[in-house]
Motif scaffolding. Structure first.
Motif, mmCIF file in Angstrom:
data_model
loop_
_atom_site.group_PDB
_atom_site.id
_atom_site.type_symbol
_atom_site.label_atom_id
_atom_site.label_comp_id
_atom_site.label_asym_id
_atom_site.label_seq_id
_atom_site.Cartn_x
_atom_site.Cartn_y
_atom_site.Cartn_z
ATOM 1 N N PHE A 228 42.033 22.199 198.488
ATOM 2 C CA PHE A 228 40.780 21.378 198.355
ATOM 3 C C PHE A 228 39.808 22.137 197.326
ATOM 4 N N LEU A 229 39.867 23.377 197.414
ATOM 5 C CA LEU A 229 38.743 23.915 196.404
ATOM 6 C C LEU A 229 37.625 23.657 196.646
ATOM 7 N N GLU A 230 36.912 23.395 197.670
ATOM 8 C CA GLU A 230 35.769 23.176 197.919
ATOM 9 C C GLU A 230 35.075 23.491 199.387
ATOM 10 N N ASP A 231 33.790 23.612 199.552
ATOM 11 C CA ASP A 231 33.199 24.132 200.750
ATOM 12 C C ASP A 231 32.935 22.988 201.825
ATOM 13 N N GLN A 232 33.357 23.377 203.034
ATOM 14 C CA GLN A 232 33.042 22.051 203.918
ATOM 15 C C GLN A 232 31.713 22.508 204.768
ATOM 16 N N ILE A 233 31.036 21.663 204.970
ATOM 17 C CA ILE A 233 29.680 21.980 205.964
ATOM 18 C C ILE A 233 29.879 21.518 207.379
ATOM 19 N N PHE A 234 29.539 22.372 208.285
ATOM 20 C CA PHE A 234 29.411 21.847 209.554
ATOM 21 C C PHE A 234 28.052 21.927 210.109
ATOM 22 N N LEU A 235 27.776 21.130 210.886
ATOM 23 C CA LEU A 235 26.431 20.977 211.604
ATOM 24 C C LEU A 235 26.354 20.741 213.015
ATOM 25 N N PHE A 236 25.867 21.391 213.757
ATOM 26 C CA PHE A 236 25.811 21.473 215.117
ATOM 27 C C PHE A 236 24.506 21.204 215.645
ATOM 28 N N LEU A 237 24.171 20.792 216.909
ATOM 29 C CA LEU A 237 23.086 20.988 217.615
ATOM 30 C C LEU A 237 23.507 21.549 219.077
ATOM 31 N N GLY A 238 22.830 22.849 219.095
ATOM 32 C CA GLY A 238 23.046 23.693 220.379
ATOM 33 C C GLY A 238 22.550 24.970 220.409
ATOM 34 N N PRO A 239 22.889 25.586 221.273
ATOM 35 C CA PRO A 239 22.200 27.078 221.494
ATOM 36 C C PRO A 239 22.421 27.783 220.174
ATOM 37 N N LEU A 240 21.706 28.702 219.797
ATOM 38 C CA LEU A 240 21.813 29.538 218.677
ATOM 39 C C LEU A 240 22.971 30.319 218.842
ATOM 40 N N GLY A 241 23.671 30.606 217.732
ATOM 41 C CA GLY A 241 24.927 31.318 217.926
ATOM 42 C C GLY A 241 26.315 30.464 217.434
ATOM 43 N N PRO A 242 27.603 31.233 217.756
ATOM 44 C CA PRO A 242 28.631 30.537 217.397
ATOM 45 C C PRO A 242 28.944 29.250 217.957
ATOM 46 N N PRO A 243 29.353 28.210 217.224
ATOM 47 C CA PRO A 243 29.713 26.890 218.155
ATOM 48 C C PRO A 243 30.764 27.169 219.221
ATOM 49 N N THR A 244 30.139 26.329 220.301
ATOM 50 C CA THR A 244 30.828 26.401 221.414
ATOM 51 C C THR A 244 31.123 24.751 222.109
ATOM 52 N N GLU A 245 31.735 24.559 223.079
ATOM 53 C CA GLU A 245 32.052 23.472 223.526
ATOM 54 C C GLU A 245 30.637 22.888 224.042
ATOM 55 N N GLU A 246 29.406 23.401 224.121
ATOM 56 C CA GLU A 246 28.190 23.062 224.502
ATOM 57 C C GLU A 246 27.558 22.303 223.441
ATOM 58 N N HIS A 247 27.898 22.752 221.943
ATOM 59 C CA HIS A 247 27.546 22.114 220.946
ATOM 60 C C HIS A 247 27.869 20.898 220.526
ATOM 61 N N VAL A 248 26.800 20.043 220.114
ATOM 62 C CA VAL A 248 27.099 18.727 219.530
ATOM 63 C C VAL A 248 27.411 18.704 218.061
ATOM 64 N N GLU A 249 28.683 18.491 217.629
ATOM 65 C CA GLU A 249 28.800 18.633 216.312
ATOM 66 C C GLU A 249 28.768 17.153 215.773
ATOM 67 N N ILE A 250 28.001 17.431 214.450
ATOM 68 C CA ILE A 250 27.594 16.038 213.568
ATOM 69 C C ILE A 250 28.272 16.015 212.311
ATOM 70 N N PRO A 251 29.505 15.263 212.311
ATOM 71 C CA PRO A 251 30.300 15.291 211.019
ATOM 72 C C PRO A 251 29.404 14.798 209.919
#
Length: 709
Positions: A228-251
């Motif tokens: 795809f030669l593009e950058d995918q952006i991910f947005l989360f709500l949750g504790p600072l740090g790498p995404p975990t199951e506690e984070h709410v992902e916003i597509p």
């Protein structure tokens, strides 16, 4: 409302914030910006008094202090700032200037650099640099800001922009959740990927952050070297740090755009009057308890209305509400990265299959296939894909189906349909369009033969045409006849009748064949009435031009007839035959005997019911027939009205006539002659006098036996 015109005094806004908090609002977000100091009418008056008082000799310092204290205590900005500082669940809004042209007229230092600092950095802070990549290009760009006064921003922790970006057609389908800003001092480093830009969250995102009590985090996954030669952006709500199951992902899609899943038109979300909150209305207070409250303008005159797929005037504040609701409920719309390839494959298969099918069936059936296919695509998209939050490009396959059908239709029309066009052109002046279409649809109808069907036949004839023709030159007679026959024929075609033939000045038409017409008796009667109305229009023009004023008689009958192609093997006509056809012709001729214009048979009268008003004229055995038939004059459309009382009077006279009460009948008919100059009543007056002189006898059945046509 009693709050006055917008913008409201900051003291009112402060009261609104206080009461919302007292009512238990979970989060309060402002879809507005407080960029200018609040100047109330009282402030300006007191300031004027103070300035004037200071010009006097020996002004009282105590009074000046009183004025200063009054100004300080009445400042709406101070009141609002004080209220904002009391709570931690308030999000202030601001907006960006999104092009350099928008900030040309502004003081750049104030509008850009200091403005950015005054709104704070939200919860994003800085994103790590990506060597060789200008991260700012991954997001919408801001070139300046209309920020809140520092007096307010110093008191709150959350700030969010409320900019919204429409699609190319002006409709708001997606909204930005992140904006990037490149400071002048860091521009070169950011462009080289040595430093990240400043990234700012939206009002919706900040409200969600306050609601969850968690910061929003931004991650960028580099896909260079992949397909795809593009950058995918991910947005989360949750504790600072790498995404975990506690984070709410916003597509989000490219450029951190969020596709809004709208719930309907405007006012899908409950609107509560700010005035009701300020006045501590109990119902309004209960409505906001434990809720996210967005404060914004919804009045048309404030111009914060946007077109959406559901509503052409959708309040901007409800767009923010829709985004927030999508995230809280997880009710997202998303488009997979593989969707484009799948859509291309579907369109290829669909195009090949449809081309094969459309070239092997009739165009009318092909149109039905296309309609069903488009409907199926739409239903599948709505009830399965869209219902599961999947977004596909439905317009492209629908457009493919439509234009593919149109192209094949044009090609077939220019080749296979050529012979039909020539046939239609050859017969269009002799047959009705319905007959031509039927023959072209089923060429077996070109053979000889017929079928028995119940139809209605109409005959019309010009009275005294022989005398009229003797007084006109042949070319004038032809022009007059064409001027009469053209609109009369159009009326036959208007009510889907078939023009059988012209017999000099006479017209023969029938209704109910070749196409089935359940209401053929009504169609024939509508045609007859409109023929008389059209004749009156034509007579006005003929009179002005000094031409004879034609008059016509019309006969209509309904019954079983033989219809089909009659004639020889080499030459035949599509026509009707039978006793009921002959009766229709005789009814037209009876108009001369009764001085009427439209006579219908008892069979037609029974079929049309109350859709027309008729009067019974007589019971007649036409020439060549032993069995009598009741005949009726067609008076007008619709059931009888009060003005039709004369018809009942005529029927009473007819009853007296049939009972051989001649004097009574004469008196009734004479009344109608005097009141209406009714020519048919004149006929019966004379007939009653003749019967009185030569009574028909006790066995007389009231039937008039015609000796002529």
């Amino acid at each position: 409302t009693d709050l006055g015109l917008w913008p409201w005094p900051r003291a009112k806004i402060a009261a609104l914030v206080h009461n919302l908090e007292q009512c238990g609002a979970k989060v309060i977000g402002f879809d507005m910006v407080f960029a200018e100091p609040d100047i109330t009418r009282a402030d300006s008056v007191v300031s004027t008094i103070k300035a004037h008082y200071q010009t006097l000799d020996k002004p009282d310092p105590g009074f000046l202090k009183y004025l200063d204290d009054f100004l300080a205590s009445s400042s709406g900005d101070s009141m609002l700032a004080e209220e904002l500082g009391k709570y931690e669940n308030i999000v202030l809004g601001y907006f960006f200037f999104t092009s350099p042209d928008e900030v040309k007229q502004l003081n750049r230092e104030v509008a850009v650099e200091q403005g950015m600092e005054s709104i704070g950095f939200g919860t994003f802070g800085f994103v790590k640099a990506m060597p060789g990549r200008n991260v700012a290009n991954l997001f919408p760009r801001a070139f300046g800001v209309r920020a809140n006064l520092p007096l307010f921003t110093d008191e709150v922790e959350y700030y969010g922009f409320f900019n919204q970006i429409p699609s190319n057609d002006g409709v708001f389908r997606r909204v930005p959740l992140v904006y990037a800003f490149v400071p002048d001092k860091s521009k070169k480093a950011i462009e080289q990927g040595k430093e990240p830009p400043l990234l700012f969250p939206s009002l919706s995102l900040q409200v969600l952050s306050a609601f969850y009590g968690q910061p929003a985090e931004l991650f960028i996954e580099t896909l260079d070297g992949k397909k795809f030669l593009e950058d995918q952006i991910f947005l989360f709500l949750g504790p600072l740090g790498p995404p975990t199951e506690e984070h709410v992902e916003i597509p989000v899609e490219r450029r951190a755009m969020f596709r809004v899943n709208y719930y309907g038109g405007s006012r899908t979300f409950r609107h509560v009057s700010a005035g009701d909150i300020i006045h501590a209305d109990s119902d309004a207070c209960a409505a906001v308890r434990d809720k996210i409250v967005l404060v914004g303008a919804t009045t048309t005159g404030i111009y914060d209305l946007r077109p959406t797929p559901f509503d052409a005037a959708f309040p901007g504040v409800e767009i923010h509400a829709s985004v927030i609701e999508n995230v809280i409920t997880g009710n997202y719309l998303h488009r997979d990265l593989d969707a484009g390839w799948i859509e291309a494959l579907v369109m290829l298969v669909l195009g090949l299959a449809l081309s094969w099918v459309l070239n092997r069936i009739r165009l009318t059936l092909g149109l039905l296939v296309v309609i069903l296919l488009i409907g199926s695509l739409a239903l599948f998209d709505f009830f399965y894909l869209f219902a599961n939050g999947m977004v596909v490009q439905l317009v492209l396959p629908v457009a493919e189906v439509f234009f593919l059908f149109a192209g094949i239709a044009v090609w077939r029309y220019s080749t296979e349909e050529k012979q039909k066009r020539e046939t239609r052109r050859a017969f269009q002046h002799y047959l009705s369009k319905d007959v031509i279409d039927t023959v072209l649809h089923d060429t077996s109808k070109l053979g000889l033969g017929g079928e028995r069907r119940e139809l209605s036949v109409l005959f019309s004839d010009i009275r005294g045409f022989t005398t009229i023709s003797e007084g006109l030159a042949p070319e004038d007679l032809t022009a007059l006849l064409n001027e009469y026959l053209t609109p009369m024929t159009d009326l036959v075609f208007k009510y889907r009748g078939t023009l059988d033939k012209y017999m000099g000045d006479a017209i023969m038409a029938f209704f109910g064949a070749p196409l089935d017409l359940p209401d053929h008796p009504k169609a024939a009667c509508w045609t007859a009435i409109e023929m008389m109305e059209k004749l009156q229009e034509l007579r006005k023009g003929w009179k002005e031009r000094g031409l004879p004023e034609l008059d016509i008689g019309i006969g209509v009958n309904t019954g079983v007839m033989s219809v089909g192609n009659m004639g020889s093997v080499n030459r035949f006509d599509y026509t009707v035959m039978g006793d009921h056809v002959n009766l229709g012709s005789r009814l037209e001729g009876l108009n001369k005997a009764y001085k009427s214009h439209i006579i219908i048979s008892e069979y037609t009268r029974e079929a049309i019911g109350d859709h027309f008003t008729c009067r019974e004229l007589d019971s007649v055995a036409v020439k060549g027939k032993k069995e009598p038939v009741r005949i009726f004059e067609l008076v007008h459309r619709g059931p009888k009205v009060q003005e039709d009382a004369w018809i009942d009077t005529f029927h009473k006279g007819l009853s007296a006539y049939r009972a051989q009460r001649w004097d009574e009948a004469i008196e009734i008919f004479m009344t109608l002659v005097a009141q209406r100059a009714d020519p048919s009543s004149e006929i019966f007056v004379q007939r009653c006098k003749d019967m009185k002189q030569d009574p028909p006898g006790d066995n007389w059945d009231g039937v008039l036996h015609m000796k002529t046509k």
